[in-house]
Structure formats: structure tokens, C-alpha cells
Design an enzyme around this catalytic site. Structure first.
Site, PDB file in Angstrom:
ATOM      1  CG  ASP A   1      -0.311  -0.061   2.534  1.00  0.00           C
ATOM      2  OD1 ASP A   1      -0.100   1.001   3.156  1.00  0.00           O
ATOM      3  OD2 ASP A   1       0.001  -1.182   2.995  1.00  0.00           O
TER       4      ASP A   1
ATOM      5  CD  GLU B   1      -3.983   4.074  10.769  1.00  0.00           C
ATOM      6  OE1 GLU B   1      -3.002   4.332  11.514  1.00  0.00           O
ATOM      7  OE2 GLU B   1      -3.938   4.159   9.524  1.00  0.00           O
TER       8      GLU B   1
END
Length: 258
Positions: free
Chosen positions: A62, A154
């Protein structure tokens, strides 16, 4: 005493100076872009420089603007011990107004190199969930064969876990409504276990958990595992996050946007 005549200011001087300044800025920008292209083009590695989990046939990475300029032909050609990179998740948006500086280029270039691509949104818990979904939808056009959209959550950013979950659910619902496919949730193993859990188990999971050798420690089935942030890939000057898919090629194809 003879007086000196005042010099008249010529009207064309200022526009000319501005044009020269603009030309200089464009020249500097072009030079910088060429330098970045050359840096990426000539970044070559013999291996990924990290141990890869055993038993997973499908590997990927990613990226975001943190990886700087990427030379995608080298990414496509990269191979270590017969392992190539089959997919890439690309950062698209963040919050309610930010777009990744490299997204448009990375998105197109990954497609040009026939690397299966996916786009992700960095979710900020202090922002409205519907507006965050709108920001992502506005900038990301998914095609047949792309990975489902991803919402990256997150942190709480100081808000309550309850409010974060409410906003996340709204965001996920709006994204699913727009693309007609269930979004993937990205999160760290501890964050998911502590703050998300069973309420979000119906969504595919991309989980981050480093320093584990076999699988992430998360209390549910997962589809993708981000196992390292220190990989090296030809064509990418900066360290790269590495991932594996939890399944074979048939399961992988079933996950893609129809």
C-alpha cells in the site's frame, strides 16, 4: 540648476517580471519532477528486504504520497524468490477535504501496469462520517476488477468510542450505497479488538499487525494482513508497507468489484 526629468514607469515592466518569475518557478518544478522521476526509475533492489509470511500466495503493498514519486513499471517487474506484487492499496482521501497528492497518478499508473488496485480513505473520528464518505466518493471512480473501497480507522482523536463508531457506521453505509459493494475496514489489531469488534464483523477486514510471523492476532476472520512497513520495492525510493491476502486466487477474484 537643471532639473532632471523623472523617468516614467513603463507599464509593461511589472507583467514582464511576473512572467519571468512564473517561468522560473515552472522551470524549478520541472527540474524537481525530473529528479524525482529519475530517483524512482533508478531505485532497484534485489529483494524485498523483509521476511515474508509463509503460506500466503498473494502479496501486495500500500502506498501514499509518503512513498514520493513511484516508477510503476519497476514495481510490476519486481520479484523476489518467485513472489511478485499482485495488488496495491492507494491512499485517496483523508477527512472531509484532503486528497492525496499522488493519488490520481498512482491510481492510473497502477492500472496501466495491470496491478490490481484499491483506494482507501483515512478516517478522522472528529469529522462527520457522511461528509468523509462524500469526499472519498467524489474523488474515486471504481472499475470492474478493482478492490473494494477501504476506510482506514486507526485513532479516536479524543472523541468517545461510541461517537467514533457512529460516524464510522455512517461513512461505511454511504460508501456501500455509492459503490454497491461492502467496504473493507483497515485497522490495527489492538484498535479493532478494543474499539470495533463484533459490531463491524460483517465488513471485510484489512488488519495491521507487525512482528508476527504466521498471522495477526485479531478476534475474527480477516482478508488482508499488513505485516511490515519496511519493505523495499524497485521503483519506490521510500520504505513500503507489505500485505498478504488470506486466501487463494479464486477467493481473491470473488472479492473484487464486479
Amino acid at each position: 540648476m537643471v532639473r532632471k526629468k523623472k523617468r516614467k514607469f513603463k507599464w509593461w515592466v511589472m507583467p514582464m517580471l511576473l512572467l519571468l518569475l512564473l517561468a522560473a518557478c515552472l522551470l524549478v518544478m520541472y527540474w524537481w519532477q525530473v529528479q524525482q522521476q529519475n530517483k524512482a526509475r533508478f531505485t532497484q533492489y534485489d529483494g524485498y528486504n523483509i521476511p515474508l509470511p509463509v503460506g500466503y500466495p498473494i502479496h501486495g503493498i500500500d502506498v501514499s504520497y509518503y512513498q514520493q514519486y513511484i516508477y510503476w513499471p519497476s514495481v510490476k517487474q519486481m520479484k523476489d524468490e518467485d513472489i511478485s506484487l499482485a495488488f496495491v492499496f492507494i491512499k485517496a482521501t483523508e477527512g472531509t477535504s484532503n486528497t492525496d497528492k499522488q493519488f490520481n497518478r498512482n491510481w492510473q499508473q497502477a492500472k496501466d501496469q495491470h496491478i490490481t488496485r484499491g483506494a482507501y480513505h483515512f478516517f478522522i473520528a472528529t469529522k462527520d462520517g457522511k461528509q468523509q464518505a462524500k469526499q472519498f466518493i467524489q474523488h474515486v471512480k471504481l472499475s470492474h476488477g478493482d478492490l473494494p473501497p477501504v476506510i482506514d480507522v486507526e485513532q479516536l482523536y479524543g472523541v468517545s468510542a461510541t461517537l467514533m463508531r457512529q460516524r464510522l457506521k455512517t461513512c461505511l453505509a454511504e460508501v456501500e450505497k455509492a459503490y454497491h459493494v461492502k467496504p473493507i475496514i483497515y485497522s490495527g489489531a489492538d484498535f479493532y479488538n478494543n474499539y470495533l469488534g463484533k459490531a463491524f464483523n460483517q465488513y471485510p477486514l484489512w488488519v495491521a499487525h507487525y512482528f508476527e510471523y504466521n498471522q495477526p492476532r485479531v478476534n475474527r476472520v480477516w482478508q488482508f494482513w499488513q505485516h511490515s512497513s519496511n519493505g523495499k520495492v524497485s521503483g519506490i525510493p521510500a520504505p513500503v508497507d507489505f500485505n498478504v491476502f488470506n486466501g487463494d486466487s479464486i477467493a481473491f477474484k470473488k472479492l473484487l468489484v464486479p
